[in-house]
Design a protein around this motif. Structure first.
Motif, mmCIF file in Angstrom:
data_model
loop_
_atom_site.group_PDB
_atom_site.id
_atom_site.type_symbol
_atom_site.label_atom_id
_atom_site.label_comp_id
_atom_site.label_asym_id
_atom_site.label_seq_id
_atom_site.Cartn_x
_atom_site.Cartn_y
_atom_site.Cartn_z
ATOM 1 N N PHE A 1 -12.348 -12.760 24.704
ATOM 2 C CA PHE A 1 -12.437 -11.548 25.530
ATOM 3 C C PHE A 1 -13.849 -11.152 25.938
ATOM 4 O O PHE A 1 -14.032 -10.295 26.766
ATOM 5 C CB PHE A 1 -11.861 -10.322 24.805
ATOM 6 N N ARG B 1 -18.929 -9.005 28.760
ATOM 7 C CA ARG B 1 -18.682 -7.790 29.538
ATOM 8 C C ARG B 1 -17.198 -7.482 29.679
ATOM 9 O O ARG B 1 -16.824 -6.456 30.228
ATOM 10 C CB ARG B 1 -19.334 -7.934 30.913
ATOM 11 N N THR B 2 -16.377 -8.353 29.216
ATOM 12 C CA THR B 2 -14.942 -8.170 29.430
ATOM 13 C C THR B 2 -14.386 -6.989 28.643
ATOM 14 O O THR B 2 -13.628 -6.187 29.173
ATOM 15 C CB THR B 2 -14.185 -9.449 29.028
#
Lengths: 311, 56
Positions: free
Chosen positions: A142, A145-146
């Protein structure tokens, strides 16, 4: 050589380094885990809903309190679990970063410090492995920046999903039923999931298509806003909530009065035609349609007769 | 953001604010997620936002 490597790994383990349990998050003013357990003991009882609908256990006079208690209790549980969920990702990311980086630095230092070509080769390979596994985690989990983007999307979506619940709790249980409240809680819960956030982001990507605007050209005259007509429309909205699934579907399939503007609005909010097969969707569409009636005597009469007949 | 539909309906000039407030309450009761009045060039507009079913 093995003893050197083991000592380095132990010395640089997260426990030995005293890695903060949840970096970036101060201690809460209460014990979150304990609160979740306490709330779960009360609000996860399977008989709660059945008791609500049993007049012997929940008399009419106590229904509003009982509904509010169930909805607000479950809402609090969802919120606490959501906080834990969000913090867990922030914690994991930082903890893994810190752990991997420190371990890799330590191993690189040890590689340089120990003597012997064989020892250097082995420690170098281990250090490379640790760095490589961190990179793999960064790419696959993930990350970067996700997570912040997903959390922002979840927060925004949760705020939206909370509106019908807070509006509903201000209404009596005949108007905002426990069933509707539980359905809204499901929507609220889903808004705080990665899947919900991804759907939100996808929706944002196609915002122009998704946020449709309907310019209705008919000017709403004073007659439309007459108190008596508004009251009749409000009563119709209440009456729709009392319709069974089959009754709601029948009425949503064949509205009693032709109104092209309302048809356009219905087609926009239910493009998939869910109202034709799902009672909850049919009730939502009917309630949304009623304010768009032109509110002539004939139209209001037709709706009142149709809702009475359906019951 | 969930998929939403926003309707915009012109309001006649002689409609009083109290009547518009009642209308906003009616829309929220009917399930609208937001309802407000905007002042456009041609007068007031009743703006109502609805969730698209199955998209939120």
């Amino acid at each position: 050589m093995r003893r050197v490597a083991t000592a380095v790994l132990i010395a640089l383990s997260p426990a030995a380094c005293g890695t903060a349990r949840r970096p970036g998050f101060p201690r809460q003013s209460y014990d979150e885990d304990e609160q979740i357990k306490q709330l779960e003991r009360v609000f996860e009882k399977p008989e709660m809903i059945a008791d609500y609908y049993d007049p012997a256990k929940t008399p009419e006079a106590g229904r509003r309190d009982a509904r509010d208690r169930i909805i607000s209790g479950r809402l609090a549980l969802i919120d606490l679990n959501y906080n834990e969920f969000v913090r867990q990702f922030a914690s994991n990311k930082q903890a893994i970063d810190t752990t991997a980086e420190i371990t890799a630095i330590g191993l690189n230092l040890a590689t340089a410090a120990v003597g012997g070509a064989e020892a250097k080769t082995v420690l170098g390979a281990v250090a490379g492995g640790v760095t490589a596994s961190k990179v793999a985690i960064d790419k696959n989990f993930f990350y970067e920046r996700t997570v912040p983007v997903l959390v922002s999307a979840m927060n925004a979506e949760r705020k939206q999903a909370l509106i019908p619940i807070t509006n509903g709790l201000g209404q009596p249980p005949e108007q905002y039923t426990l069933g509707q409240g539980l359905s809204d809680l499901d929507t609220y819960y889903f808004a705080g999931t990665f899947l919900g956030a991804l759907q939100t982001i996808q929706a944002d990507a196609g915002a122009k298509e998704v946020q449709a605007e309907l310019e209705l050209t008919t000017v709403r005259e004073r007659r439309f806003f007459g108190k008596e007509r508004q009251d009749r429309a409000a009563e119709l909205v209440d009456a729709v909530d009392t319709l069974s699934n089959a009754q709601a579907i029948a009425l949503a399939t064949n509205p009693p009065f032709s109104n092209p503007e309302a048809d356009k609005m219905v087609a926009a909010i239910d493009p998939g035609g869910k109202r034709l097969r799902d009672g909850g969707a049919a009730r939502r569409v009917l309630k949304a349609r009623i304010p768009y009636a032109k509110r002539s005597e004939a139209e209001l009469d037709a709706w009142e007769t149709a809702v009475r007949a359906a019951k | 953001m969930p998929a939403t539909v926003t309707t915009r309906e012109p309001i006649a000039a002689d409609v009083d604010d109290e009547a518009v407030r009642r209308e906003i309450a009616l829309r929220l009761k009917a399930g609208a997620i937001r309802c407000r009045v905007e002042n456009g060039q041609g007068g007031r507009i009743l703006v109502t936002e609805w969730n698209v079913i199955g998209e939120q």
